[in-house]
Design an enzyme around this catalytic site. Sequence first.
Site, mmCIF file in Angstrom:
data_model
loop_
_atom_site.group_PDB
_atom_site.id
_atom_site.type_symbol
_atom_site.label_atom_id
_atom_site.label_comp_id
_atom_site.label_asym_id
_atom_site.label_seq_id
_atom_site.Cartn_x
_atom_site.Cartn_y
_atom_site.Cartn_z
ATOM 1 N N HIS A 14 -1.206 0.088 5.659
ATOM 2 C CA HIS A 14 -1.821 0.995 6.623
ATOM 3 C C HIS A 14 -0.950 2.207 6.934
ATOM 4 O O HIS A 14 -0.663 2.524 8.087
ATOM 5 C CB HIS A 14 -2.169 0.260 7.925
ATOM 6 C CG HIS A 14 -3.241 -0.758 7.775
ATOM 7 N ND1 HIS A 14 -3.897 -1.316 8.847
ATOM 8 C CD2 HIS A 14 -3.786 -1.348 6.676
ATOM 9 C CE1 HIS A 14 -4.792 -2.199 8.421
ATOM 10 N NE2 HIS A 14 -4.735 -2.225 7.093
ATOM 11 N N GLN A 21 0.817 -1.210 0.000
ATOM 12 C CA GLN A 21 0.000 0.000 0.000
ATOM 13 C C GLN A 21 0.852 1.261 0.000
ATOM 14 O O GLN A 21 0.322 2.369 0.050
ATOM 15 C CB GLN A 21 -0.921 -0.016 1.225
ATOM 16 C CG GLN A 21 -1.908 -1.166 1.231
ATOM 17 C CD GLN A 21 -2.686 -1.279 2.535
ATOM 18 O OE1 GLN A 21 -2.688 -0.367 3.354
ATOM 19 N NE2 GLN A 21 -3.340 -2.402 2.741
ATOM 20 N N TYR A 32 -10.681 6.298 19.553
ATOM 21 C CA TYR A 32 -11.684 5.631 18.724
ATOM 22 C C TYR A 32 -11.656 4.108 18.851
ATOM 23 O O TYR A 32 -12.402 3.422 18.161
ATOM 24 C CB TYR A 32 -11.538 6.109 17.271
ATOM 25 C CG TYR A 32 -11.946 7.562 17.173
ATOM 26 C CD1 TYR A 32 -13.240 7.926 16.862
ATOM 27 C CD2 TYR A 32 -11.046 8.573 17.513
ATOM 28 C CE1 TYR A 32 -13.639 9.244 16.837
ATOM 29 C CE2 TYR A 32 -11.423 9.899 17.495
ATOM 30 C CZ TYR A 32 -12.729 10.234 17.164
ATOM 31 O OH TYR A 32 -13.119 11.560 17.172
#
Length: 382
Positions: free
Chosen positions: A163, A97, A266
């Site tokens: 990521h 990625q 979160y």
Amino acid sequence: MKRLAAAVAGLLAVAATACSADTASSGGLGPATGEDDAGWPFAVEEVDRFDEPWAMAFLPDGDLLVTERTGELHLRDGGTGERVEVDGTPEVVDAGQGGLGDVLPGPTHADDAMVYLSWAEAGEGGVGAAVGRARLDTSGERPALVDLEVVWRQTPKVAGSGHFGHRLAFSPDGEHLFVSSGDRQLGEPAQDTSNTLGTIVRLTLDGAPAPGNPLADEGGTAAEVWSWGHRNPLGLEHAPDGTLWSSEMGPEGGDELNVVEPGANYGWPEVSNGSDYGGGEIPDHAEGDGFTAPARSWDPSISPGSLMIHSGEMFEDWRGDAFLGALSGEALVRVDLDGVEAGAAEVYELGQRIRAVEEGPDGAIWLLEDAGAGRLLRLTPA
């Protein structure tokens, strides 16, 4: 239940891949082309193609910058559509990625031609995201980035190629730079604010920790952190009312749309509305668990790779709504926003992985398809 949903999603993904193979090779928009797309509220125009596009941003003069993951930056003329490659881009780690990521004109671009970019770079310990800024010089035969300087680095660098996050957003007043930082597929560091993995950081324009950050008194890396407990936030955008939103990839299910608040946790990897890969269960978000729940989540996954919040007048009824580019979902997803509330979602199945969504100077919606299709599309009211 989450494992079952993930399994069903996998079967549907296989079927969708089989059904869309011929369409993808012919450059079509998937199963909803031709007469079947008559119900869409927009018309779709293909205006260009790129090899492995990742992000795009309009300059104040209407020209368009487009990054390709392999390290190329393109400047596309807003009037003629002609494009040229920009010299002076950084050396990137093009793997998994990783690669060249986001691009944005600086808040003072009209005066100093400054642009900000993000990319994956190698260094001690492995690979990590970096953010830099440079002056875009268009006076020569070819445009070039001049005096490129790194203003921020994801810490620590680790092994692996997933990521990174590294989406960029400027505060509405132009005083601060926000950067999303993925957990690098490690999970636990997202709960440790002594590093920046799994966080969103808030910086000055030169990359220093912004005064007034929630952990400023701790100093060091923690002073950069605005929020934490994130997995892989690949969308970052301010709404017209100033609210900061992020879109985030969950594991198997549990993709999120979040209101980003200072000092909020979160929950990743302690809680998620999705399941771990391989079937491991993760507790859902629950009232009173000490974590901030998403404004909206998706299970099965849509794989949100980008976020745009519409502020123009071309789609007047959609002003203030969020638009997410769905990768595995192969769709454009619109979410009705009302302040910090996320309401109904509408999915436009385009049959291609949508990597980036941007609003044009005239209010049109622009899409970049992911590698393999790579089309630049312009959406206008039907």
